[in-house]
Design an enzyme around this catalytic site. Structure first.
Site, PDB file in Angstrom:
ATOM      1  CG  ASP A 111      -9.507  -8.210 -18.051  1.00 54.11           C
ATOM      2  OD1 ASP A 111      -8.263  -7.586 -17.771  1.00 54.11           O
ATOM      3  OD2 ASP A 111     -10.219  -8.982 -18.050  1.00 54.11           O
ATOM      4  CD  GLU A 136      -7.287 -13.390 -21.001  1.00 50.54           C
ATOM      5  OE1 GLU A 136      -7.607 -12.212 -20.552  1.00 50.54           O
ATOM      6  OE2 GLU A 136      -6.749 -14.872 -21.206  1.00 50.54           O
ATOM      7  CD  GLU A 147     -10.719  -6.221 -13.547  1.00 52.23           C
ATOM      8  OE1 GLU A 147     -11.947  -6.140 -12.711  1.00 52.23           O
ATOM      9  OE2 GLU A 147      -9.595  -6.102 -12.665  1.00 52.23           O
ATOM     10  CG  HIS A 161      -5.617  -8.735  -7.955  1.00 54.05           C
ATOM     11  ND1 HIS A 161      -6.124  -8.504  -8.736  1.00 54.05           N
ATOM     12  CD2 HIS A 161      -4.883 -10.240  -8.419  1.00 54.05           C
ATOM     13  CE1 HIS A 161      -5.839  -8.853 -10.216  1.00 54.05           C
ATOM     14  NE2 HIS A 161      -6.211 -10.115  -9.830  1.00 54.05           N
ATOM     15  NE  ARG A 177      -9.417  -0.443  -8.947  1.00 51.62           N
ATOM     16  CZ  ARG A 177      -8.381   0.092  -9.132  1.00 51.62           C
ATOM     17  NH1 ARG A 177      -7.566  -1.306  -9.307  1.00 51.62           N
ATOM     18  NH2 ARG A 177      -8.145   0.858  -8.910  1.00 51.62           N
ATOM     19  CG  HIS A 232      -1.213  -7.351  -6.105  1.00 53.44           C
ATOM     20  ND1 HIS A 232      -1.071  -6.139  -6.455  1.00 53.44           N
ATOM     21  CD2 HIS A 232      -1.463  -7.889  -7.654  1.00 53.44           C
ATOM     22  CE1 HIS A 232      -1.470  -5.354  -7.347  1.00 53.44           C
ATOM     23  NE2 HIS A 232      -2.373  -7.002  -7.920  1.00 53.44           N
TER      24      HIS A 232
HETATM   25  C1  UD1 Z   1      -4.702  -4.158 -12.613  1.00 51.01           C
HETATM   26  C2  UD1 Z   1      -5.847  -4.643 -13.215  1.00 51.01           C
HETATM   27  C3  UD1 Z   1      -6.644  -5.779 -13.336  1.00 51.01           C
HETATM   28  C4  UD1 Z   1      -5.572  -7.014 -13.452  1.00 51.01           C
HETATM   29  C5  UD1 Z   1      -4.369  -6.833 -12.075  1.00 51.01           C
HETATM   30  C6  UD1 Z   1      -3.814  -8.139 -12.364  1.00 51.01           C
HETATM   31  C7  UD1 Z   1      -6.760  -2.794 -13.628  1.00 51.01           C
HETATM   32  C8  UD1 Z   1      -8.067  -0.884 -12.959  1.00 51.01           C
HETATM   33  N1  UD1 Z   1      -6.970  -2.990 -12.705  1.00 51.01           N
HETATM   34  O1  UD1 Z   1      -4.692  -4.143 -11.338  1.00 51.01           O
HETATM   35  O2  UD1 Z   1      -7.489  -5.722 -13.744  1.00 51.01           O
HETATM   36  O3  UD1 Z   1      -6.254  -8.275 -12.482  1.00 51.01           O
HETATM   37  O4  UD1 Z   1      -3.411  -5.552 -12.134  1.00 51.01           O
HETATM   38  O5  UD1 Z   1      -2.238  -8.384 -11.136  1.00 51.01           O
HETATM   39  O6  UD1 Z   1      -6.724  -1.849 -14.913  1.00 51.01           O
HETATM   40  N2  UD1 Z   1       1.757  -1.832  -7.583  1.00 51.01           N
HETATM   41  C9  UD1 Z   1       3.288  -1.444  -7.026  1.00 51.01           C
HETATM   42  N3  UD1 Z   1       4.186  -2.194  -7.983  1.00 51.01           N
HETATM   43  C10 UD1 Z   1       3.849  -2.785  -9.379  1.00 51.01           C
HETATM   44  C11 UD1 Z   1       2.225  -2.895  -9.219  1.00 51.01           C
HETATM   45  C12 UD1 Z   1       0.583  -2.317  -8.788  1.00 51.01           C
HETATM   46  O7  UD1 Z   1       3.631  -0.761  -6.036  1.00 51.01           O
HETATM   47  O8  UD1 Z   1       4.289  -3.245  -9.648  1.00 51.01           O
HETATM   48  C13 UD1 Z   1       0.767  -0.810  -6.172  1.00 51.01           C
HETATM   49  C14 UD1 Z   1       0.871   0.799  -6.811  1.00 51.01           C
HETATM   50  O9  UD1 Z   1       0.744   1.128  -5.768  1.00 51.01           O
HETATM   51  C15 UD1 Z   1      -0.724   0.839  -7.605  1.00 51.01           C
HETATM   52  C16 UD1 Z   1      -1.066  -0.523  -7.254  1.00 51.01           C
HETATM   53  O10 UD1 Z   1      -0.837  -1.656  -6.771  1.00 51.01           O
HETATM   54  O11 UD1 Z   1      -1.164   2.245  -7.820  1.00 51.01           O
HETATM   55  C17 UD1 Z   1      -2.506  -0.645  -8.135  1.00 51.01           C
HETATM   56  O12 UD1 Z   1      -1.727  -0.864  -9.208  1.00 51.01           O
HETATM   57  P1  UD1 Z   1      -2.978  -1.123 -10.273  1.00 51.01           P
HETATM   58  O13 UD1 Z   1      -2.456  -1.957 -11.610  1.00 51.01           O
HETATM   59  O14 UD1 Z   1      -4.316   0.321 -10.265  1.00 51.01           O
HETATM   60  O15 UD1 Z   1      -4.455  -1.874  -9.971  1.00 51.01           O
HETATM   61  P2  UD1 Z   1      -3.894  -3.605  -9.755  1.00 51.01           P
HETATM   62  O16 UD1 Z   1      -4.727  -3.860  -8.343  1.00 51.01           O
HETATM   63  O17 UD1 Z   1      -3.040  -4.203  -9.807  1.00 51.01           O
HETATM   64  N1  UDP Z   2       1.906 -14.466 -10.996  1.00 49.01           N
HETATM   65  C1  UDP Z   2       3.420 -14.393 -10.931  1.00 49.01           C
HETATM   66  N2  UDP Z   2       3.634 -13.836  -9.729  1.00 49.01           N
HETATM   67  C2  UDP Z   2       3.371 -13.847  -8.866  1.00 49.01           C
HETATM   68  C3  UDP Z   2       1.622 -14.573  -8.567  1.00 49.01           C
HETATM   69  C4  UDP Z   2       1.114 -14.155  -9.834  1.00 49.01           C
HETATM   70  O1  UDP Z   2       4.409 -14.616 -11.823  1.00 49.01           O
HETATM   71  O2  UDP Z   2       3.346 -14.039  -7.355  1.00 49.01           O
HETATM   72  C5  UDP Z   2       1.736 -15.081 -12.221  1.00 49.01           C
HETATM   73  C6  UDP Z   2       0.479 -15.499 -12.619  1.00 49.01           C
HETATM   74  O3  UDP Z   2       1.313 -17.143 -13.006  1.00 49.01           O
HETATM   75  C7  UDP Z   2      -0.249 -15.397 -13.448  1.00 49.01           C
HETATM   76  C8  UDP Z   2      -0.665 -14.032 -13.312  1.00 49.01           C
HETATM   77  O4  UDP Z   2       0.515 -13.658 -12.423  1.00 49.01           O
HETATM   78  O5  UDP Z   2      -0.034 -15.802 -14.782  1.00 49.01           O
HETATM   79  C9  UDP Z   2      -1.783 -13.676 -12.509  1.00 49.01           C
HETATM   80  O6  UDP Z   2      -1.683 -12.644 -12.898  1.00 49.01           O
HETATM   81  P1  UDP Z   2      -2.152 -11.543 -11.636  1.00 49.01           P
HETATM   82  O7  UDP Z   2      -3.762 -12.328 -10.331  1.00 49.01           O
HETATM   83  O8  UDP Z   2      -2.306 -10.855 -11.295  1.00 49.01           O
HETATM   84  O9  UDP Z   2      -4.316 -11.404 -12.472  1.00 49.01           O
HETATM   85  P2  UDP Z   2      -5.231 -11.949 -13.204  1.00 49.01           P
HETATM   86  O10 UDP Z   2      -4.606 -12.683 -14.093  1.00 49.01           O
HETATM   87  O11 UDP Z   2      -5.918 -11.823 -12.286  1.00 49.01           O
HETATM   88  O12 UDP Z   2      -5.566 -10.367 -14.257  1.00 49.01           O
END
Ligand code: UD1
Ligand code: UDP
Length: 371
Positions: free
Chosen positions: A97, A119, A133, A208, A210, A241
């Site tokens: 999602d 999924e 999502e 994390h 939104r 995160h």
């Molecule tokens: C995203 C997904 C969310 C998912 C989550 C898992 C969308 C809109 N959101 O949210 O569904 O549950 O990932 O974690 O698809 N960033 C880094 N390094 C990384 C990852 C993120 O610096 O490796 C920072 C960047 O500044 C980036 C920000 O995090 O712009 C947000 O990342 P983004 O993928 O937009 O949103 P998430 O909150 O991570």
């Molecule tokens: N996870 C990880 N390292 C971390 C935190 C989470 O590997 O420091 C793993 C966790 O076991 C799970 C996945 O990341 O499998 C969940 O990711 P996240 O919470 O970012 O996304 P969501 O599941 O909410 O989409």
């Protein structure tokens, strides 16, 4: 000639849950497998690629600091157009999602490439919860030709939306495959985790979402402070995160607090073992709600809705929202009432038997053979 299938993902959880699928597809000699990552996440994605030894054929490298939904959506759409046009896969597989999921499925649709959704069928039926999502997965479901539902509940959700029964397979969730492939009885923590005192009660925290940004996150962290004040045998371990929006509030409320370990996102292997070694998990994550029941860990879900009712019904997961007082009370109950704790700590596994990925691979092989 082998049939070409392309697996597309971009964030940490998609990578963890697609890793077993890629492996299972690669074991099918009738298939030619390509992997494309959007890198909506960068470091958090690379951690997973390294662990599972996945080398993408394409990497859009699209993450930007503080990216927004418009930017991600348009960069995935245009980036995947070019990749699909070049590779012309017969089927694209997306997961879950995220915005990568939806935009990669939409790009495939524009080129009349079939879409398989792994999924599939999770729903809250609340447009903005979780945001974005719920809409990403609903729209991806409209675009998909094959729906891999993790549970019967997910299948029922799809049927209720008019998806034809012969397009749905209940496979279990591939996160259980990933977990079984990762958790080992003889695992030893290294680095900063080796220094934790596991004779104390560890609360593992991640946040994390939104829709929790800002005030709700602040309330969650303040509740953690209340818990720490009341219980001096409790430590909080919080892999934060990478999102700067999350980090700002975490730092504001929790930085420098005693018994709060704010650490970088962990690799999946240490993280899974840390979950197993913790007393309690408090999170707004989706994936943790599926993993923790399998490990017999109670989870307090810091959200108002969940698309994972199976874990709630099984009793290992409880939806507690984001109100400071409520979170504190619920955690306090589990920290003081042994019976309540044990009731939640039953190891049940509503999400499958760890064989979801081979099931999906077999359906993909047969579908492309007959297509
Ligand atoms: C995203 C997904 C969310 C998912 C989550 C898992 C969308 C809109 N959101 O949210 O569904 O549950 O990932 O974690 O698809 N960033 C880094 N390094 C990384 C990852 C993120 O610096 O490796 C920072 C960047 O500044 C980036 C920000 O995090 O712009 C947000 O990342 P983004 O993928 O937009 O949103 P998430 O909150 O991570
Ligand atoms: N996870 C990880 N390292 C971390 C935190 C989470 O590997 O420091 C793993 C966790 O076991 C799970 C996945 O990341 O499998 C969940 O990711 P996240 O919470 O970012 O996304 P969501 O599941 O909410 O989409």
């Amino acid at each position: 000639m082998r049939n070409k299938v392309m697996v597309v993902f971009g964030t940490r959880p998609e990578a963890i849950k697609m890793a077993p699928v890629i492996k299972a597809l690669q074991e099918m000699e009738q298939l030619e497998v390509r992997v494309a990552v959007t890198a909506q996440h960068r470091e958090m994605l690379d951690q997973v690629l390294d662990l599972f030894g996945i080398v993408p054929d394409y990497d859009l490298n699209l993450m930007r600091e503080n990216q927004d939904l418009f930017g991600i959506t348009s960069r995935v759409l245009e980036g995947m157009r070019d990749v699909y046009e070049r590779e012309r896969p017969r089927l694209v597989l997306v997961h879950g999602d995220t915005t990568t999921t939806f935009a990669a499925a939409l790009a495939a649709f524009y080129l009349r490439i079939a879409v398989g959704h792994v999924e599939a069928g999770l729903r809250t039926r609340r447009k903005y919860s979780p945001f974005p999502e719920e809409m990403n997965r609903t729209l991806t479901g409209r675009l998909a030709d094959l729906h891999f539902a993790p549970t019967e509940t997910a299948r029922a959700n799809l049927l209720a939306e008019g998806v034809a029964p012969f397009r749905i397979w209940v496979t279990g969730n591939t996160v259980i495959d990933a977990l079984y492939q990762t958790v080992k009885p003889d695992y030893r923590f290294t680095g900063e985790l080796a220094e934790l005192d596991f004779t104390r009660r560890i609360i593992l925290v991640t946040t994390h979402r939104r829709e929790n940004w800002g005030t709700k996150m602040r309330q969650i962290y303040e509740a953690l402070c209340d818990i720490l004040e009341e219980f001096d045998d409790v430590d909080v371990v919080f892999p934060v995160h990478k999102n700067p929006v999350v980090r700002d509030v975490v730092e504001e409320v929790l930085e420098g607090r005693e018994r709060v370990y704010l650490i970088e996102p962990l690799d999946y292997e240490p993280f899974a073992h840390l979950m197993a070694a913790s007393h309690l998990v408090m999170t707004d994550s989706g994936g943790l709600q599926e993993e923790a029941p399998s490990l017999g860990k109670p989870v307090l879900v810091l959200r108002d809705t969940t698309e994972r009712p199976e874990a709630v019904e099984a009793g290992t997961v409880k939806l507690v929202g984001t109100d400071r007082r409520r979170i504190y009370e619920e955690a306090k109950r589990l920290l003081t009432d042994e019976e309540a704790y044990q009731k939640m700590a039953r190891a049940v596994n509503p999400y499958g038997d760890g064989q979801a990925a081979p099931r999906i691979a077999k359906v993909v092989r047969d579908f492309l053979h007959n297509y």
